[in-house]
Each structure stands twice: as C-alpha cells, then as structure tokens.
Design an enzyme around this catalytic site. Sequence first.
Site, short mmCIF file in Angstrom:
data_model
loop_
_atom_site.label_atom_id
_atom_site.label_comp_id
_atom_site.label_asym_id
_atom_site.label_seq_id
_atom_site.Cartn_x
_atom_site.Cartn_y
_atom_site.Cartn_z
N THR A 1 -14.78 -43.82 31.57
CA THR A 1 -14.22 -45.21 31.49
C THR A 1 -13.91 -45.68 32.99
O THR A 1 -14.19 -46.62 33.39
CB THR A 1 -12.86 -45.31 30.48
OG1 THR A 1 -13.57 -44.88 29.44
CG2 THR A 1 -12.60 -46.69 30.76
N SER B 1 -17.95 -38.28 28.16
CA SER B 1 -17.51 -36.96 27.89
C SER B 1 -17.65 -36.22 26.88
O SER B 1 -17.61 -35.13 26.64
CB SER B 1 -16.08 -37.06 28.72
OG SER B 1 -15.18 -37.56 27.63
N SER B 2 -18.09 -37.04 25.87
CA SER B 2 -18.40 -36.28 24.42
C SER B 2 -19.52 -35.32 24.59
O SER B 2 -19.66 -34.57 23.67
CB SER B 2 -18.54 -37.10 23.37
OG SER B 2 -17.33 -38.04 23.23
N THR C 1 -12.02 -39.23 29.77
CA THR C 1 -10.78 -38.44 29.39
C THR C 1 -10.77 -37.56 28.00
O THR C 1 -10.13 -36.64 27.94
CB THR C 1 -9.66 -39.56 29.28
OG1 THR C 1 -10.06 -40.54 28.00
CG2 THR C 1 -9.42 -40.30 30.42
N ASP C 2 -11.84 -37.94 27.13
CA ASP C 2 -11.94 -37.30 26.07
C ASP C 2 -12.11 -35.73 26.15
O ASP C 2 -11.35 -34.80 25.43
CB ASP C 2 -13.10 -37.82 25.33
CG ASP C 2 -12.81 -38.90 24.53
OD1 ASP C 2 -11.63 -39.47 24.66
OD2 ASP C 2 -13.70 -39.70 23.92
#
Length: 348
Positions: free
Chosen positions: A15, A58-59, A89-90
């Site tokens: 993000t 990031s997933s 962030t995930d």
Amino acid sequence: MNTKPSILIIYTGGTIGMQRDESGTLIPFDFNSIEKEFPAVRHLNVHIDVHKMPPIDSSNVTPALWRELAHTVRDNYDKYNGFVILHGTDTMSYTASALSFMFENLQKPVVFTGSQIPMGIMRTDGRENLITAIEIAAASRNGYPIVPEVCLYFQNKLFRANRTSKLSAEALNAFDSRNYPPLAEVGVNINYNTAYIHYEDGWFEGQFNPEPLQVTEGFDTNVVILKIFPGISETTLKAVLSVDGLRGVILETFGTGNAPTADWFINLLSETIARGVTIVNVTQCVGGGVAMELYETGKRLQQAGVISGHDMTTEAAVTKLMLLLGNCPQKDGVAQSMLISKNGEFGS
C-alpha cells in the site's frame, strides 16, 4: 568527501507504494523522486538510493522474496549505513522475521515499514512511517548504528522484527509486540530503549571483533500451521498430519500451551513425531507464551515430544522452523535449535 549516512530503500510493493493519478486511479509511487515529493527528507541530511523490486501484493510473498531481499542487503552491505524495506503489511511480520533468522553477524539496521493508507492519499500514514524509518536506519552514536538489528517501524513505535504481529486490518497502529518492549518510541524525539536492543559487548566503543555478514538460506516449506479449536475431529487432525512430505507443524494451542488430552489426539501427535515430524507448540493468545509444565493438558503434549515455542509469535516460529528444516539434516538438530533463542525471538 560525502560524510552523510547512506541509506538504501528497497521497495517490494504494498500500500505504501501507491498514489493516485489525475484520473483517481492508484498507480505505483516513484520513490526515486522521494526528496521532491517529501522535502522534509532533505533535512535528515541523508543520502538515499532506491532499489526497486517487481512490486507484488504481500499476500503473494514466498521464501523466494526473502532470499532476494537478503541477497540485496548482503550485496550492498558495505555501501550503506542502513536499509529500509518497504513491504505490504499483511505478511510483513513473516518477511521481517525470516530475515532476522537469515542474517548472521548483522551490524547495521534493517528497518521494515509500510502503510495502511496509500502514499498518494493526503492523510497517508506512509509519509511519517517512511521518513522516521529512514531516520532510524541512519541513526548512530560514536559512529556505530543505534539499532543494529532487523526491526519493524510502524505508527510511532519501533519493534524487534521477530516479535511482531499484525493485529489490525484497519487501525494505523496495526502492529504490536506483546511479549517484548518497543526498541524505540517516537514523539517529538525518538527515544531509543537501548536496554532492549541487541549490542555486541563494547559496541559503542568499538571494542569487538566484527565478522562479515553471512546469509543462511534454504527454506523447507513442508510445514503447516494447525490451530486447535474445540470440537476438532480425529479425521481432520489425521488428514492434516498425514500430508505427504510433512516435516514440521506449528501447533497453535490454548492459553499457556494446552490442548485436548483425548487418547486419539495425543496418539496422533506421538505417531507424527515418531516418523520424524517436528511439532512446535505456540499459544493462540496475542500475549504471553507456552509453559507446558503448568497443566496436565500441556504435560501430555510435552510427554508426546512436542517442543515448546515459549513466547514466540506464529510468524517467528514458522519462519524459523522452515529455515532450520532447510539447513539441519537431523531432526534432533532442528529440535535443539528451536529451543535456543537465535536473535531474541523469545525470552526476556
């Protein structure tokens, strides 16, 4: 001669790397123009270079990204005083934990950060997170970095990377370290909690023998995270533990490391351990740790051969276990190494 600290920003996606174009569409932010976009960066008196990796959500992070990040730091280690890694962030805590275990003899800051709101949005949290992460990565005393370890900065707090978890999908203070104090807290000033930062003996006096940075790689992903819940069936547990090629299990248990004591449950764990699978016990709670000796339910797991994860986060436990499985040929070596704190991932 340029005496300013040099920082390498490594951008992986997330993000923080997005801004809106004239039509309102989110597009990648150009970090090469960071000083133009954020004039405040100039006041840090820091030289900044940017290394862009192909941006991903990031997933989709895999150990291949961890390896590329570690190599990027290693290959540029002598050129820069510190590193800032921008990451979604995930899964940031997974990546940051993994790198903390991959590096040997790290003596420079590697600061992870990101944002909940895209950089191009007016009230983004990314601006402050990025600027402060740069300042922390460049901070030194007597010519030596103040935070010579892998860490994660988010919303006014700096944490040890392998102690963090993302606790909120919406709050700006999305990360926390429930079992270890912040390494720094940011207000008008940056207040470093040096008692909780790892230093070599005689660090600020230079009275130590520096060793070259080494990178350990090779993750075995034949692991599973198994969260126990009331009513879990024998069929379900057997199916998970019977996965072909399984080598490791992170068992998320209740409270201080408790789980069902039914014979079928304990027997399945014992049989799985007997065939060479390493099972590590961590708590489902966001704070506290495993103490299997406290209750009969925990003692049964201990007797079956389950290893205590102490107060490790799930993120730290799974990345450490994968790295050990990829590098230790013997199961006993994996078990012994899981019980030793490598880089402050558990204990006081």
